[in-house]
Design a protein around this motif. Structure first.
Motif, PDB file in Angstrom:
ATOM      1  N   UNK A 203       0.798  -1.234   0.000  1.00 44.50           N
ATOM      2  CA  UNK A 203       0.000   0.000   0.000  1.00 44.50           C
ATOM      3  C   UNK A 203       0.821   1.269   0.000  1.00 44.50           C
ATOM      4  N   UNK A 430     -12.872   7.043   4.515  1.00 43.17           N
ATOM      5  CA  UNK A 430     -11.627   7.209   3.774  1.00 43.17           C
ATOM      6  C   UNK A 430     -11.908   7.770   2.386  1.00 43.17           C
ATOM      7  N   UNK A 432      -9.962   7.275  -0.014  1.00 43.44           N
ATOM      8  CA  UNK A 432      -9.527   6.232  -0.950  1.00 43.44           C
ATOM      9  C   UNK A 432      -9.745   4.876  -0.320  1.00 43.44           C
ATOM     10  N   UNK A 433     -10.765   4.172  -0.784  1.00 46.45           N
ATOM     11  CA  UNK A 433     -11.045   2.856  -0.211  1.00 46.45           C
ATOM     12  C   UNK A 433     -10.123   1.810  -0.798  1.00 46.45           C
ATOM     13  N   UNK A 437      -3.953   6.636  -3.552  1.00 47.18           N
ATOM     14  CA  UNK A 437      -3.886   8.110  -3.576  1.00 47.18           C
ATOM     15  C   UNK A 437      -3.222   8.598  -4.865  1.00 47.18           C
ATOM     16  N   UNK A 475       1.308  10.025  -3.423  1.00 46.83           N
ATOM     17  CA  UNK A 475       0.849   9.706  -2.068  1.00 46.83           C
ATOM     18  C   UNK A 475       1.068  10.854  -1.089  1.00 46.83           C
TER      19      UNK A 475
ATOM     20  N   UNK B 187     -12.964   1.475  12.656  1.00 50.61           N
ATOM     21  CA  UNK B 187     -12.433   0.540  11.675  1.00 50.61           C
ATOM     22  C   UNK B 187     -13.013   0.756  10.288  1.00 50.61           C
ATOM     23  N   UNK B 188     -12.158   0.752   9.303  1.00 47.56           N
ATOM     24  CA  UNK B 188     -12.569   0.791   7.899  1.00 47.56           C
ATOM     25  C   UNK B 188     -12.042  -0.484   7.270  1.00 47.56           C
ATOM     26  N   UNK B 189     -12.931  -1.218   6.647  1.00 47.58           N
ATOM     27  CA  UNK B 189     -12.496  -2.490   6.077  1.00 47.58           C
ATOM     28  C   UNK B 189     -11.592  -2.242   4.870  1.00 47.58           C
ATOM     29  N   UNK B 190     -11.831  -1.151   4.190  1.00 47.34           N
ATOM     30  CA  UNK B 190     -10.962  -0.771   3.078  1.00 47.34           C
ATOM     31  C   UNK B 190     -10.517   0.671   3.280  1.00 47.34           C
ATOM     32  N   UNK B 191      -9.233   0.886   3.319  1.00 46.94           N
ATOM     33  CA  UNK B 191      -8.715   2.240   3.506  1.00 46.94           C
ATOM     34  C   UNK B 191      -7.318   2.284   2.913  1.00 46.94           C
ATOM     35  N   UNK B 192      -7.185   2.914   1.754  1.00 42.08           N
ATOM     36  CA  UNK B 192      -5.883   2.970   1.096  1.00 42.08           C
ATOM     37  C   UNK B 192      -5.324   4.387   1.058  1.00 42.08           C
ATOM     38  N   UNK B 193      -5.371   5.034   2.209  1.00 38.75           N
ATOM     39  CA  UNK B 193      -4.701   6.334   2.323  1.00 38.75           C
ATOM     40  C   UNK B 193      -3.282   6.085   2.814  1.00 38.75           C
ATOM     41  N   UNK B 194      -2.473   5.510   1.961  1.00 42.33           N
ATOM     42  CA  UNK B 194      -1.109   5.181   2.360  1.00 42.33           C
ATOM     43  C   UNK B 194      -1.053   3.828   3.038  1.00 42.33           C
ATOM     44  N   UNK B 196      -0.491   0.959   6.023  1.00 44.62           N
ATOM     45  CA  UNK B 196      -1.297   0.773   7.220  1.00 44.62           C
ATOM     46  C   UNK B 196      -0.465   1.058   8.468  1.00 44.62           C
TER      47      UNK B 196
END
Lengths: 476, 476
Positions: A203, A430, A432-433, A437, A475, B187-194, B196
């Motif tokens: 990620x 979020x 971005x799911x 980014x 990012x 909690x977010x099951x999907x979170x692609x802000x950078x 983890x």
């Protein structure tokens, strides 16, 4: 012509990689300098295509020595411009596509070590040939590569049961900014020698290291599936049905997708072959997939699916429902879901958002956000659909009729996106799911991200890539 | 008496936390300055016991300002001295035990937000009261805290199905070295802000931040279980039986533990109530647990367990086997497994190793390592037992009869441990499978760790804790 300042580097890189692995030819590079959606076009001093980890490592050492930035790229099918160079033109485009070997497929232990350039579809086929499957899939499977999927922590329609790419990665090989190679390819189920370094790379969108290979988890091949379609009065009912299905089907529940009537109508108008699965119209639709991993479970799957629907009817959760009677019909149901994005695009210009909120809040969010947006921007239509089980909404806002697409995108469209991102942030979600980014949302992340989290991202970036050579401008 | 240099800090901290939250009393501090196994004793200028995240944050700001190091501590039941201060005596012991609130238990969404000081047993009881369970358990559940379990990425006997603590953490709250608070509790099951960030903190042993709370995944309460005991000719047969059970039972397979005859004999000698489950002796024994998450699966569990054993007999994988006839007998089977460590300890001095190798290599490793060690160190006896499904071996080497325990531990014992660690490293394994590095294995990690991985750990440590205030002397 290459920038004269870069000549010593270009000569050294060309000598290292040879003609198959290195080019500065503008025509050869051109297809890889624009992202597939055509939103970003960049420049690069050359394109390197190393064929081995050793070559990536040697190249990165050269880059570090000459302070040349690197933009790693897989299938060039990302959604956020994360693999497209910036317009500065001083960086090297690093294609991983020649690193396309499946090094080991260990069927007994259900794992595969694949290089970064292996295409997802190829991996699916290799797993299938061994009687197994790789349980992550998405629309771009014919171009998306393992390296890109890891670098963007890709999602898809099976996350409900199997998790995102992060959950598939058992081990990783990556070249770091100084050319050193992190090798954790040998998977250990338990390893507490410090925190999990591969999680830092997954990620990170190529900003911390270049993923060159990974060991991935495989699942048993599907022995059978039941694909259900339900008509629902509301998204809240869909959520209740999801909880019901989880309680009933447990681990057999692999997918739970939702779409509003508007999306189904758009697909039926767009696809000549499409047919709505139910006779009457419904405000919402759920597409549910149950799978069996072995023959014993497969034998009872149909009756379990019927029992699930019967009890959901009794509980008043669904208005109408059907079970695909054949594999062809199951494919047809999924084709309706997979065609929403192009069908919505065919309706005219729109701004699209890949967002998530806490799973249980998704119905309230959509119910409140849709009228709010439509009221704020007269003539628009807002549509949310997607992965209810993951709280992941593809939230599209369609432009009013008759606008000039480019102008609208740059003005109202931009303001609408900012408002959607504000909203989702207020809801604890979020921006971005699953798409990452990249270049697309970098400013929005800086504007809306938690300052503490942003500081940590930047501190770790500076620590692992002190000269800023890895995918600059992405990012963070 | 406190060190005069620290007086301004001590006064400010005492004023911040009040008498319940702060003490420099040697008697009150003493129980927390030695680890429970008595291997490490340290010193501290004071002990802080803040009751809220805000207080931890304010305290950490004070520590940063005064450059006072902090040793976070939960239940003080770690295995590697990671929560015991060093002997320098200039650091602050930071107990999280007063942060013991379960903030939210959301039964519908199967998650709980618990503070760092919540004891594992308390969490089990809270989940059970809500008709759910928290699917990680271990021997120290009566003292181990959520914060400690996260900081050491704890394992246990249910990792086979549910994963380590890392897999349980949906969200995290932590105080960073400058006092800022990272809050990812929603909690977010999907979170692609950078990448983890919570993954960086999990398993970092308090060296990067202080975990103050976490949102954890809950599972359905067990509706039924079948506990099986099998006698086997070899560890390779045990591995074949595991693969057979995985194919047969799928997600129902929750535990698979193995022990050699030596361990079972030791337990039967140690526990007056213990009885070997099978009439004849066997070289190896497997303890297998199948669970059902709902009543429908529970109804068929016994017959599935019988079918599993019948087909394993047919395939020649097992010599003899039995299924616990009652819950009491199931508990008795588990009690045999859980008593190995104290029973082995009762046999005399030993060096113990918590190691892992790639799962499928565990039989070969044990078969080769045991005679190798016993030959190299005449009079010793080497025993491996534990979590076969995770590749995690508790590998004990018992001293020859008649040695002086302390002398042997410090000389031969140390050399044996180094040899075990060398071996496991050659096999691509880990010198710490689930207990962490702490003080105990820090030098061994520096000696045997991959230099690239160590460099990354150190770079990230320096980036997030530039003044080295968080748990100095641990891990790296």
């Amino acid at each position: 012509m290459s920038n004269p300042d870069h000549t010593p580097f270009l000569e050294a890189a060309a000598a290292l990689l040879g003609p198959r692995g290195f080019t500065a030819d503008a025509d050869l590079m051109a297809p890889w300098l624009t992202d597939w959606r055509g939103r970003f076009t960049g420049r690069a001093i050359a394109m390197a295509s190393p064929a081995s980890t050793a070559d990536v490592s040697a190249l990165m050492r050269l880059c570090a020595e000459h302070r040349v930035a690197v933009v790693p790229q897989g299938g060039n099918s990302g959604m956020s411009g994360g693999a497209t160079p910036d317009t500065g033109g001083h960086g090297l485009l690093l294609s991983l596509r020649r690193m396309n070997q499946i090094r080991v497929l260990d069927a007994e232990n259900r794992m595969v070590t694949a290089e970064a350039g292996v295409v997802l579809q190829t991996l699916h086929e290799a797993a299938d040939a061994a009687g197994l499957r790789f349980a992550l899939t998405l629309g771009g499977k014919g171009s998306a590569t393992i390296g890109g999927l890891i670098s963007t922590n890709a999602g898809g329609t099976q996350v409900l049961r199997h998790g995102t790419m992060r959950a598939m990665v058992l081990g990783l090989e990556a070249v770091m900014a100084d050319g050193s190679v992190l090798d954790t390819l040998t998977p250990l189920k338990k390893d507490n020698r410090g925190f999990d370094l591969k999680q830092v790379l997954i990620g990170s969108e190529g900003t911390l290291g270049i993923v060159t290979a990974a060991t991935l988890r495989l699942e048993p091949r599907i022995a059978g599936r039941a694909v259900l379609w339900a008509g629902l009065a509301s998204l809240h009912d869909a959520r209740a049905l999801l909880l019901h299905a989880e309680a009933h089907a447990g681990a057999a529940l692999e997918g739970f997708e939702v779409m509003p009537r508007h999306s189904l109508d758009a697909v039926c108008a767009y696809l000549p072959s499409a047919r709505a699965p139910l006779a009457e119209p419904h405000a919402w639709h759920a597409l549910i997939e149950l799978v069996a991993d072995n023959d014993a479970d497969a034998a009872t799957l149909q009756s379990r699916a019927e029992a699930l629907l019967a009890s959901a009817f009794e509980a008043g959760l669904i208005a109408d429902a059907t079970i695909a009677a054949s594999e062809a019909q199951a494919e047809a149901f999924w084709s309706l879901r997979d065609s929403i994005a192009p069908a919505e695009r065919a309706l005219g210009p729109a701004v699209q958002h890949d967002i998530s909120v806490p799973t249980h809040k998704m119905p309230d969010f959509v119910e409140q956000a849709v009228p709010l947006l439509e009221a704020a921007w007269p003539g628009t239509r807002a549509v949310g659909f997607g992965h209810l089980g993951d709280g992941n909404i593809h939230f599209h806002v369609l432009a009013p009729a008759g606008v000039d697409p480019a102008t609208w995108q740059a003005t109202d469209g931009k303001a609408i996106s900012a408002q959607v991102h504000d909203l989702v942030t207020q809801w604890g979600g979020s921006i971005s799911a699953e798409h990452g980014i990249g270049q697309l949302k970098r400013d929005e992340l800086a504007r809306l991200g938690d300052p503490v989290a942003l500081a940590m991202l930047r501190q770790i970036k500076a620590a692992l890539d002190p000269h800023g050579l890895l995918n600059p401008g992405k990012l963070i």
